[in-house]
Write a protein that holds these residues in place. Structure first.
Motif, PDB file in Angstrom:
ATOM      1  N   GLN A  28     -11.985  44.526  14.189  1.00 12.01           N
ATOM      2  CA  GLN A  28     -12.937  44.087  13.166  1.00 12.01           C
ATOM      3  C   GLN A  28     -12.228  43.638  11.908  1.00 12.01           C
ATOM      4  N   MET A  33     -16.382  40.807  14.296  1.00 10.87           N
ATOM      5  CA  MET A  33     -16.210  42.121  14.918  1.00 10.87           C
ATOM      6  C   MET A  33     -16.343  41.986  16.435  1.00 10.87           C
ATOM      7  N   THR A 103     -20.700  38.056  14.002  1.00 13.44           N
ATOM      8  CA  THR A 103     -20.219  37.434  12.781  1.00 13.44           C
ATOM      9  C   THR A 103     -21.383  37.305  11.801  1.00 13.44           C
ATOM     10  N   ARG A 105     -19.174  40.834  10.384  1.00 12.64           N
ATOM     11  CA  ARG A 105     -19.029  42.180  10.918  1.00 12.64           C
ATOM     12  C   ARG A 105     -20.324  42.985  10.727  1.00 12.64           C
TER      13      ARG A 105
END
Length: 110
Positions: A28, A33, A103, A105
């Motif tokens: 991440q 992530m 996207t 995260r």
């Protein structure tokens, strides 16, 4: 000491998210992530939405996948994408593993 941009399987922390489901953050950064989701046969990833774009890869098993009211069955090797705020969820038709990219995260997973 390994730099932050590498992740090894033996260093993963699995978190139970609901009965038969668990997740592990693989890698991440604030802008992206990668997360593994493990499912027992019959386990449900409940319908939900979030403001992140999500791409999911079926690494193991098969899943009934619903995105924005459309349901299909996806076997190993398949993938799907979820635009921000669309309602989506899965049912594991057998023991399975999804690899998801978000996207930006998902800070709620940290």
């Amino acid at each position: 000491m390994m730099p932050d941009f590498y992740s090894l399987p033996e260093g993963l922390t699995w978190t139970e998210t609901s009965p038969g489901n668990r997740r592990a953050v693989l890698s991440q950064r604030p802008e992206m992530m990668l997360v593994a989701f493990s499912f027992d046969k019959g386990a449900i990833g409940a319908l939900h939405s979030h403001p992140h774009t999500q791409v999911s890869y079926v690494a193991k098993g098969s899943f009934e996948v619903t995105v924005d009211g459309v349901t299909t069955t996806l076997p190993t090797g398949s993938s799907f994408i979820v635009a921000p705020n669309l309602v989506h969820g899965v049912v594991a038709l057998e023991e399975g593993l999804l690899i998801d990219t978000f996207t930006p995260r998902r800070d709620d997973f940290l």
